[in-house]
Write a protein that holds these residues in place. Sequence first.
Motif, PDB file in Angstrom:
ATOM      1  N   PRO A 181       0.836  -1.214   0.000  1.00  0.00           N
ATOM      2  CA  PRO A 181       0.000   0.000   0.000  1.00  0.00           C
ATOM      3  C   PRO A 181       0.868   1.261   0.000  1.00  0.00           C
ATOM      4  CG  PRO A 181      -0.635  -1.470   1.803  1.00  0.00           C
ATOM      5  CD  PRO A 181       0.633  -2.011   1.221  1.00  0.00           C
ATOM      6  N   ASP A 182       0.442   2.274  -0.760  1.00  0.00           N
ATOM      7  CA  ASP A 182       1.119   3.568  -0.742  1.00  0.00           C
ATOM      8  C   ASP A 182       0.542   4.418   0.386  1.00  0.00           C
ATOM      9  OD1 ASP A 182       2.667   3.305  -3.275  1.00  0.00           O
ATOM     10  OD2 ASP A 182       0.644   2.931  -4.019  1.00  0.00           O
ATOM     11  N   LEU A 183      -0.757   4.266   0.595  1.00  0.00           N
ATOM     12  CA  LEU A 183      -1.467   5.090   1.581  1.00  0.00           C
ATOM     13  C   LEU A 183      -2.332   4.197   2.454  1.00  0.00           C
ATOM     14  CD1 LEU A 183      -2.572   7.856   2.632  1.00  0.00           C
ATOM     15  CD2 LEU A 183      -4.216   7.798   0.736  1.00  0.00           C
ATOM     16  N   LEU A 184      -2.222   4.385   3.776  1.00  0.00           N
ATOM     17  CA  LEU A 184      -3.092   3.671   4.721  1.00  0.00           C
ATOM     18  C   LEU A 184      -3.934   4.699   5.465  1.00  0.00           C
ATOM     19  CD1 LEU A 184      -3.973   1.096   6.341  1.00  0.00           C
ATOM     20  CD2 LEU A 184      -2.165   1.656   7.947  1.00  0.00           C
ATOM     21  N   ILE A 185      -5.239   4.569   5.343  1.00  0.00           N
ATOM     22  CA  ILE A 185      -6.157   5.483   6.024  1.00  0.00           C
ATOM     23  C   ILE A 185      -6.763   4.745   7.221  1.00  0.00           C
ATOM     24  CG2 ILE A 185      -8.364   6.732   5.787  1.00  0.00           C
ATOM     25  CD1 ILE A 185      -7.721   7.020   2.762  1.00  0.00           C
ATOM     26  N   ARG A 186      -6.810   5.420   8.374  1.00  0.00           N
ATOM     27  CA  ARG A 186      -7.567   4.854   9.495  1.00  0.00           C
ATOM     28  C   ARG A 186      -8.563   5.894   9.986  1.00  0.00           C
ATOM     29  NH1 ARG A 186      -6.427   0.603  14.174  1.00  0.00           N
ATOM     30  NH2 ARG A 186      -8.519   0.690  15.042  1.00  0.00           N
ATOM     31  N   THR A 187      -9.821   5.518  10.022  1.00  0.00           N
ATOM     32  CA  THR A 187     -10.839   6.423  10.544  1.00  0.00           C
ATOM     33  C   THR A 187     -11.006   6.200  12.040  1.00  0.00           C
ATOM     34  OG1 THR A 187     -12.592   4.849   9.983  1.00  0.00           O
ATOM     35  CG2 THR A 187     -12.092   6.544   8.345  1.00  0.00           C
ATOM     36  N   SER A 188     -11.675   7.155  12.678  1.00  0.00           N
ATOM     37  CA  SER A 188     -12.075   7.143  14.093  1.00  0.00           C
ATOM     38  C   SER A 188     -10.941   7.415  15.072  1.00  0.00           C
ATOM     39  CB  SER A 188     -12.842   5.878  14.457  1.00  0.00           C
ATOM     40  OG  SER A 188     -11.992   4.878  14.916  1.00  0.00           O
ATOM     41  N   THR A 204       4.603   2.606   3.993  1.00  0.00           N
ATOM     42  CA  THR A 204       3.319   3.201   3.624  1.00  0.00           C
ATOM     43  C   THR A 204       3.125   4.541   4.343  1.00  0.00           C
ATOM     44  OG1 THR A 204       2.400   1.000   3.301  1.00  0.00           O
ATOM     45  CG2 THR A 204       0.818   2.750   3.746  1.00  0.00           C
ATOM     46  N   GLU A 205       2.489   5.489   3.664  1.00  0.00           N
ATOM     47  CA  GLU A 205       2.141   6.775   4.287  1.00  0.00           C
ATOM     48  C   GLU A 205       0.818   6.619   5.036  1.00  0.00           C
ATOM     49  OE1 GLU A 205       4.016   9.532   4.144  1.00  0.00           O
ATOM     50  OE2 GLU A 205       5.521   8.497   2.936  1.00  0.00           O
ATOM     51  N   PHE A 206       0.738   7.179   6.258  1.00  0.00           N
ATOM     52  CA  PHE A 206      -0.485   7.048   7.068  1.00  0.00           C
ATOM     53  C   PHE A 206      -1.322   8.323   7.017  1.00  0.00           C
ATOM     54  CE2 PHE A 206       0.709   3.623  10.449  1.00  0.00           C
ATOM     55  CZ  PHE A 206       1.262   2.830   9.461  1.00  0.00           C
ATOM     56  N   TYR A 207      -2.611   8.145   6.992  1.00  0.00           N
ATOM     57  CA  TYR A 207      -3.551   9.267   7.153  1.00  0.00           C
ATOM     58  C   TYR A 207      -4.569   8.836   8.202  1.00  0.00           C
ATOM     59  CZ  TYR A 207      -7.122  12.780   6.084  1.00  0.00           C
ATOM     60  OH  TYR A 207      -8.041  13.803   6.170  1.00  0.00           O
ATOM     61  N   ILE A 208      -4.508   9.490   9.371  1.00  0.00           N
ATOM     62  CA  ILE A 208      -5.428   9.130  10.452  1.00  0.00           C
ATOM     63  C   ILE A 208      -6.387  10.290  10.679  1.00  0.00           C
ATOM     64  CG2 ILE A 208      -5.609   8.533  12.915  1.00  0.00           C
ATOM     65  CD1 ILE A 208      -2.872   7.130  12.603  1.00  0.00           C
ATOM     66  N   THR A 209      -7.674   9.986  10.687  1.00  0.00           N
ATOM     67  CA  THR A 209      -8.681  11.036  10.851  1.00  0.00           C
ATOM     68  C   THR A 209      -9.637  10.680  11.995  1.00  0.00           C
ATOM     69  OG1 THR A 209     -10.580  12.105   9.805  1.00  0.00           O
ATOM     70  CG2 THR A 209     -10.048   9.918   9.000  1.00  0.00           C
ATOM     71  N   PRO A 210     -10.090  11.702  12.746  1.00  0.00           N
ATOM     72  CA  PRO A 210     -11.074  11.409  13.799  1.00  0.00           C
ATOM     73  C   PRO A 210     -12.458  11.045  13.247  1.00  0.00           C
ATOM     74  CG  PRO A 210     -10.577  13.775  13.717  1.00  0.00           C
ATOM     75  CD  PRO A 210      -9.646  13.109  12.761  1.00  0.00           C
ATOM     76  N   LYS A 230       1.245  15.441  -1.091  1.00  0.00           N
ATOM     77  CA  LYS A 230       2.207  16.453  -0.603  1.00  0.00           C
ATOM     78  C   LYS A 230       3.389  15.815   0.124  1.00  0.00           C
ATOM     79  CE  LYS A 230      -1.285  19.977   0.231  1.00  0.00           C
ATOM     80  NZ  LYS A 230      -2.317  20.028   1.299  1.00  0.00           N
ATOM     81  N   ARG A 231       3.303  14.550   0.398  1.00  0.00           N
ATOM     82  CA  ARG A 231       4.373  13.914   1.176  1.00  0.00           C
ATOM     83  C   ARG A 231       5.604  13.663   0.306  1.00  0.00           C
ATOM     84  NH1 ARG A 231       1.432  10.539   5.184  1.00  0.00           N
ATOM     85  NH2 ARG A 231      -0.522  11.698   5.487  1.00  0.00           N
ATOM     86  N   GLU A 232       6.753  13.714   0.956  1.00  0.00           N
ATOM     87  CA  GLU A 232       7.970  13.315   0.246  1.00  0.00           C
ATOM     88  C   GLU A 232       8.371  11.935   0.747  1.00  0.00           C
ATOM     89  OE1 GLU A 232      12.642  14.318  -0.381  1.00  0.00           O
ATOM     90  OE2 GLU A 232      11.480  15.581   0.965  1.00  0.00           O
ATOM     91  N   ARG A 233       8.292  10.965  -0.115  1.00  0.00           N
ATOM     92  CA  ARG A 233       8.606   9.597   0.299  1.00  0.00           C
ATOM     93  C   ARG A 233      10.086   9.348   0.042  1.00  0.00           C
ATOM     94  NH1 ARG A 233       4.264   5.546  -1.985  1.00  0.00           N
ATOM     95  NH2 ARG A 233       4.783   4.373  -0.102  1.00  0.00           N
ATOM     96  N   ARG A 234      10.788   8.929   1.078  1.00  0.00           N
ATOM     97  CA  ARG A 234      12.245   8.782   0.940  1.00  0.00           C
ATOM     98  C   ARG A 234      12.722   7.342   0.964  1.00  0.00           C
ATOM     99  NH1 ARG A 234      14.415  13.522   4.894  1.00  0.00           N
ATOM    100  NH2 ARG A 234      13.229  15.229   3.978  1.00  0.00           N
ATOM    101  N   PHE A 235      11.925   6.462   1.539  1.00  0.00           N
ATOM    102  CA  PHE A 235      12.306   5.037   1.609  1.00  0.00           C
ATOM    103  C   PHE A 235      13.705   4.852   2.196  1.00  0.00           C
ATOM    104  CE2 PHE A 235       9.215   5.549  -1.818  1.00  0.00           C
ATOM    105  CZ  PHE A 235       8.240   4.633  -1.443  1.00  0.00           C
ATOM    106  N   GLY A 236      14.038   5.707   3.146  1.00  0.00           N
ATOM    107  CA  GLY A 236      15.339   5.579   3.809  1.00  0.00           C
ATOM    108  C   GLY A 236      16.462   6.298   3.104  1.00  0.00           C
TER     109      GLY A 236
END
Length: 242
Positions: A181-188, A204-210, A230-236
């Motif tokens: 996954p490139d993006l992982l979203i978690r709600t709540s 993976t980039e995380f997006y957590i929302t209330p 908008k994220r800059e992915r560096r993979f180390g």
Amino acid sequence: MTLIDPNKIPKHVAIIMDGNGRWAKKRAINRLDGHKKGADAVREIVEASREIGVSWLTLYAFSEENWKRPKREINALMALLKRFLKSELDRMVKNGIRLQSIGRIEKLPKSTRDVLLKTIEETSANKGMVLTLALSYGGRQEIVDAVRRIVVSCDREKTSPDEISEQLVSGFLYTGGMPDPDLLIRTSGEYRVSNFLLWQIAYTEFYITPTLWPDFGKNEYLTAILDFQKRERRFGGREKCI
Ligand code: IPE
Ligand code: IPE
Ligand code: MG
């Protein structure tokens, strides 16, 4: 309206759809109605993903640990899943969506499993987005299952231990053949992964929302995608030099 860059759409989006119970509690209604409303949100997000050109969408629908819940809630979730699959089949075929599942689906009640397998079969030739439902899924269990299969295979093929690579391990996971996954979203609003895709989310980039899952709609989904862009992915590695 948010301006999404069509050239930077995440290839694979994974979502931990959490908060149905709290959504219902806030309204002083039955938990099960929260799950029903959650199914409507699934429909909207599947549709939006296909529209913006996500190739892989993976939804955490039922964890291995969710079997600990009261029987009544489990039965209702299984019945809801069955109804959801039946009602979505035509739309999936029309939209070129291929369904697949990850997890120990042999633990699902037979009638739910049968509808799931039939839907997977009937959408198998579709060439559009791949929708993966994580059902009776646990990341640790997935790794255990992979190790068991690797041991059997290495024994049969006489593979030496140093031939075991990251690629080989990835290929033996339930997600073998899928990109991470490139993006992982978690709600709540919980800041945890709850045993989801443990190996696969290494970068993976995380997006957590209330926002609670039943309230998570297309607009906020686009906001999450925009945030990802908008994220800059560096993979180390190092930031790009200009
Ligand atoms: C997510 O909602 C759905 C499943 C885990 C099946 P929850 O039922 O976990 O809702 P909360 O976290 O109690 O609000
Ligand atoms: C994660 O939610 C599992 C799914 C969304 C299917 P949970 O509600 O089960 O997670 P915890 O218990 O809060 O970590
Ligand atoms: Mg929850």
